[in-house]
Write a protein that holds these residues in place. Structure first.
Motif, PDB file in Angstrom:
ATOM      1  N   ARG A   1      -3.944 -13.368  -1.016  1.00  0.00           N
ATOM      2  CA  ARG A   1      -5.097 -12.457  -0.902  1.00  0.00           C
ATOM      3  C   ARG A   1      -4.662 -11.006  -0.928  1.00  0.00           C
ATOM      4  NH1 ARG A   1      -9.548 -14.519   2.056  1.00  0.00           N
ATOM      5  NH2 ARG A   1     -10.309 -12.360   2.181  1.00  0.00           N
ATOM      6  N   ALA A   2      -3.494 -10.722  -0.341  1.00  0.00           N
ATOM      7  CA  ALA A   2      -3.012  -9.336  -0.256  1.00  0.00           C
ATOM      8  C   ALA A   2      -2.262  -8.908  -1.501  1.00  0.00           C
ATOM      9  CB  ALA A   2      -2.117  -9.169   0.970  1.00  0.00           C
ATOM     10  N   GLY A   3      -1.917  -9.868  -2.372  1.00  0.00           N
ATOM     11  CA  GLY A   3      -1.177  -9.526  -3.579  1.00  0.00           C
ATOM     12  C   GLY A   3       0.286  -9.225  -3.325  1.00  0.00           C
TER      13      GLY A   3
ATOM     14  N   THR B   1       4.213 -11.089  -1.700  1.00  0.00           N
ATOM     15  CA  THR B   1       4.905 -12.367  -1.557  1.00  0.00           C
ATOM     16  C   THR B   1       4.940 -12.786  -0.090  1.00  0.00           C
ATOM     17  OG1 THR B   1       7.081 -11.356  -1.265  1.00  0.00           O
ATOM     18  CG2 THR B   1       6.360 -11.780  -3.526  1.00  0.00           C
ATOM     19  N   VAL B   2       5.151 -14.066   0.120  1.00  0.00           N
ATOM     20  CA  VAL B   2       5.316 -14.575   1.490  1.00  0.00           C
ATOM     21  C   VAL B   2       6.516 -13.905   2.142  1.00  0.00           C
ATOM     22  CG1 VAL B   2       5.897 -16.622   2.843  1.00  0.00           C
ATOM     23  CG2 VAL B   2       4.195 -16.778   1.013  1.00  0.00           C
ATOM     24  N   ARG B   3       7.561 -13.687   1.358  1.00  0.00           N
ATOM     25  CA  ARG B   3       8.752 -13.022   1.891  1.00  0.00           C
ATOM     26  C   ARG B   3       8.409 -11.622   2.402  1.00  0.00           C
ATOM     27  NH1 ARG B   3      14.358 -12.034  -1.529  1.00  0.00           N
ATOM     28  NH2 ARG B   3      15.529 -10.997   0.150  1.00  0.00           N
ATOM     29  N   THR B   4       7.540 -10.910   1.677  1.00  0.00           N
ATOM     30  CA  THR B   4       7.140  -9.573   2.109  1.00  0.00           C
ATOM     31  C   THR B   4       6.376  -9.637   3.427  1.00  0.00           C
ATOM     32  OG1 THR B   4       7.047  -8.736  -0.160  1.00  0.00           O
ATOM     33  CG2 THR B   4       5.756  -7.555   1.492  1.00  0.00           C
ATOM     34  N   VAL B   5       5.462 -10.594   3.551  1.00  0.00           N
ATOM     35  CA  VAL B   5       4.699 -10.751   4.801  1.00  0.00           C
ATOM     36  C   VAL B   5       5.654 -11.001   5.962  1.00  0.00           C
ATOM     37  CG1 VAL B   5       3.015 -12.164   6.034  1.00  0.00           C
ATOM     38  CG2 VAL B   5       2.631 -11.582   3.625  1.00  0.00           C
ATOM     39  N   ARG B   6       6.624 -11.864   5.757  1.00  0.00           N
ATOM     40  CA  ARG B   6       7.579 -12.172   6.827  1.00  0.00           C
ATOM     41  C   ARG B   6       8.433 -10.951   7.166  1.00  0.00           C
ATOM     42  NH1 ARG B   6       8.723 -18.032   4.360  1.00  0.00           N
ATOM     43  NH2 ARG B   6       7.313 -19.238   5.702  1.00  0.00           N
ATOM     44  N   PHE B   7       8.802 -10.183   6.138  1.00  0.00           N
ATOM     45  CA  PHE B   7       9.593  -8.975   6.376  1.00  0.00           C
ATOM     46  C   PHE B   7       8.792  -7.971   7.194  1.00  0.00           C
ATOM     47  CE2 PHE B   7      10.703  -4.623   4.970  1.00  0.00           C
ATOM     48  CZ  PHE B   7      11.976  -4.548   5.506  1.00  0.00           C
ATOM     49  N   TYR B   8       7.530  -7.727   6.818  1.00  0.00           N
ATOM     50  CA  TYR B   8       6.690  -6.801   7.575  1.00  0.00           C
ATOM     51  C   TYR B   8       6.505  -7.282   9.010  1.00  0.00           C
ATOM     52  CZ  TYR B   8       5.298  -4.430   3.220  1.00  0.00           C
ATOM     53  OH  TYR B   8       5.282  -3.718   2.055  1.00  0.00           O
ATOM     54  N   SER B   9       6.333  -8.583   9.177  1.00  0.00           N
ATOM     55  CA  SER B   9       6.163  -9.131  10.528  1.00  0.00           C
ATOM     56  C   SER B   9       7.419  -8.914  11.362  1.00  0.00           C
ATOM     57  CB  SER B   9       5.832 -10.626  10.455  1.00  0.00           C
ATOM     58  OG  SER B   9       4.614 -10.839   9.782  1.00  0.00           O
ATOM     59  N   SER B  10       8.597  -9.088  10.737  1.00  0.00           N
ATOM     60  CA  SER B  10       9.849  -8.915  11.470  1.00  0.00           C
ATOM     61  C   SER B  10      10.056  -7.469  11.894  1.00  0.00           C
ATOM     62  CB  SER B  10      11.031  -9.386  10.610  1.00  0.00           C
ATOM     63  OG  SER B  10      11.256  -8.493   9.519  1.00  0.00           O
TER      64      SER B  10
ATOM     65  N   GLY C   1       7.566  -5.558  12.797  1.00  0.00           N
ATOM     66  CA  GLY C   1       6.482  -5.202  13.706  1.00  0.00           C
ATOM     67  C   GLY C   1       5.307  -4.522  13.029  1.00  0.00           C
ATOM     68  N   LEU C   2       5.248  -4.559  11.693  1.00  0.00           N
ATOM     69  CA  LEU C   2       4.136  -3.920  10.985  1.00  0.00           C
ATOM     70  C   LEU C   2       2.879  -4.774  11.026  1.00  0.00           C
ATOM     71  CD1 LEU C   2       5.988  -2.553   7.823  1.00  0.00           C
ATOM     72  CD2 LEU C   2       5.582  -1.420  10.001  1.00  0.00           C
ATOM     73  N   LEU C   3       3.038  -6.057  11.277  1.00  0.00           N
ATOM     74  CA  LEU C   3       1.903  -6.973  11.388  1.00  0.00           C
ATOM     75  C   LEU C   3       1.935  -7.642  12.754  1.00  0.00           C
ATOM     76  CD1 LEU C   3       1.942  -8.814   7.923  1.00  0.00           C
ATOM     77  CD2 LEU C   3       0.381  -7.006   8.649  1.00  0.00           C
ATOM     78  N   PRO C   4       0.789  -7.805  13.413  1.00  0.00           N
ATOM     79  CA  PRO C   4       0.759  -8.550  14.682  1.00  0.00           C
ATOM     80  C   PRO C   4       1.115 -10.009  14.435  1.00  0.00           C
ATOM     81  CG  PRO C   4      -1.284  -7.301  14.330  1.00  0.00           C
ATOM     82  CD  PRO C   4      -0.534  -7.292  13.032  1.00  0.00           C
TER      83      PRO C   4
ATOM     84  N   ALA D   1      -6.219  -6.276   6.422  1.00  0.00           N
ATOM     85  CA  ALA D   1      -6.510  -4.842   6.452  1.00  0.00           C
ATOM     86  C   ALA D   1      -5.241  -4.034   6.696  1.00  0.00           C
ATOM     87  CB  ALA D   1      -7.554  -4.551   7.535  1.00  0.00           C
ATOM     88  N   ARG D   2      -4.347  -4.546   7.534  1.00  0.00           N
ATOM     89  CA  ARG D   2      -3.076  -3.846   7.761  1.00  0.00           C
ATOM     90  C   ARG D   2      -2.220  -3.830   6.495  1.00  0.00           C
ATOM     91  NH1 ARG D   2      -1.259  -2.541  13.036  1.00  0.00           N
ATOM     92  NH2 ARG D   2      -2.831  -3.053  14.598  1.00  0.00           N
ATOM     93  N   LEU D   3      -2.221  -4.924   5.763  1.00  0.00           N
ATOM     94  CA  LEU D   3      -1.469  -4.955   4.511  1.00  0.00           C
ATOM     95  C   LEU D   3      -2.044  -3.950   3.510  1.00  0.00           C
ATOM     96  CD1 LEU D   3      -0.866  -8.800   4.133  1.00  0.00           C
ATOM     97  CD2 LEU D   3       0.868  -7.052   4.555  1.00  0.00           C
TER      98      LEU D   3
END
Length: 239
Positions: free
Chosen positions: A17-19, A21-30, A32-35, A52-54
């Motif tokens: 949905r955010a356009g 990669t899963v790797r990017t989501v995990r990186f942002y989460s690590s 602290g950019l994503l709850p 919305a944060r993405l």
């Protein structure tokens, strides 16, 4: 489109949905950019607030924010901020132009310009800020604004002294930067600060967002018209 916070998405669905990669989501989460996701058993579920944060991260990147700067900015946003709150943040920070920068090799640049650009012309375009060199990629150049390539070439075709053109660029940048600072301070003092001081009431959020969106084209129109009138006044006074 606003996303409701109670959406339930797997990490794969969130990335799609955010356009990103899963790797990017995990990186942002690590970082602290994503709850953290909401857990259903061992399954992590993401919602509209994560989307919305993405979106906000993408807009900050478009503005040239480094990852560290994005982290500092997001630290000031509550972890429980709603998609609507984050949409307002995007409206306040969104770039004023949709023109995206591009990194091109010389062949691609020649195609974009519709003519051959020799080394001397490239150097002149760099001096005017129309092109930027990439330290790590000497064979490629960055075009910050695709619209400005044609403008820059037309200016150089006038065969005016390059030193004069660079000085003119400096004058424009100096004064437009000052205008931007003063207008932002004016908007913050009269719109944003009162909104924050009143506790960010939900019923005012859409009004502030709409005012921000509408202010962009109106401000540009006023600046263009004001500059045209100022030039006319200078010519008339000089004559």
């Amino acid at each position: 489109m606003l996303r409701t916070a109670d959406e339930e998405l797997t990490i794969d669905e969130l990335a799609a949905r955010a356009g990103v990669t899963v790797r990017t989501v995990r990186f942002y989460s690590s970082r602290g950019l994503l709850p953290p996701p909401r857990l259903r058993g061992r399954l992590g579920l993401y919602g509209g607030d994560h989307l919305a944060r993405l979106d906000l991260i993408r807009d900050l990147q478009a503005l040239g924010f480094t990852l560290s700067a994005i982290e500092r900015h997001l630290e000031r946003i509550p972890a429980d901020a709603t998609p609507e709150d984050l949409a307002l943040q995007r409206a306040l920070l969104a770039p004023w132009t949709s023109d995206q920068s591009e990194d091109l090799d010389r062949h691609e640049l020649n195609q974009r310009a519709g003519r051959h650009l020799d080394d001397e012309l490239i150097e002149q375009l760099v001096a005017l800020g129309v092109l930027e060199r990439l330290p790590d990629e000497p064979d490629r150049l960055r075009l910050p604004s695709t619209a400005m390539l044609g403008v820059g070439l037309q200016i150089l075709d006038l065969a005016l002294p390059l030193e004069m053109l660079v000085q003119a660029k400096g004058i424009v940048e100096q004064h437009t930067a000052q205008i931007a600072v003063e207008l932002r301070e004016l908007f913050a003092a009269n719109v944003l600060r009162p909104y924050v001081e009143r506790g960010r009431p939900e019923q005012e959020r859409d009004r502030v967002r709409a005012a921000t969106d509408q202010l962009r084209p109106l401000t540009i129109q006023v600046l263009v018209n004001g500059f045209q009138r100022a030039v006319n006044d200078v010519i008339r006074d000089h004559v």
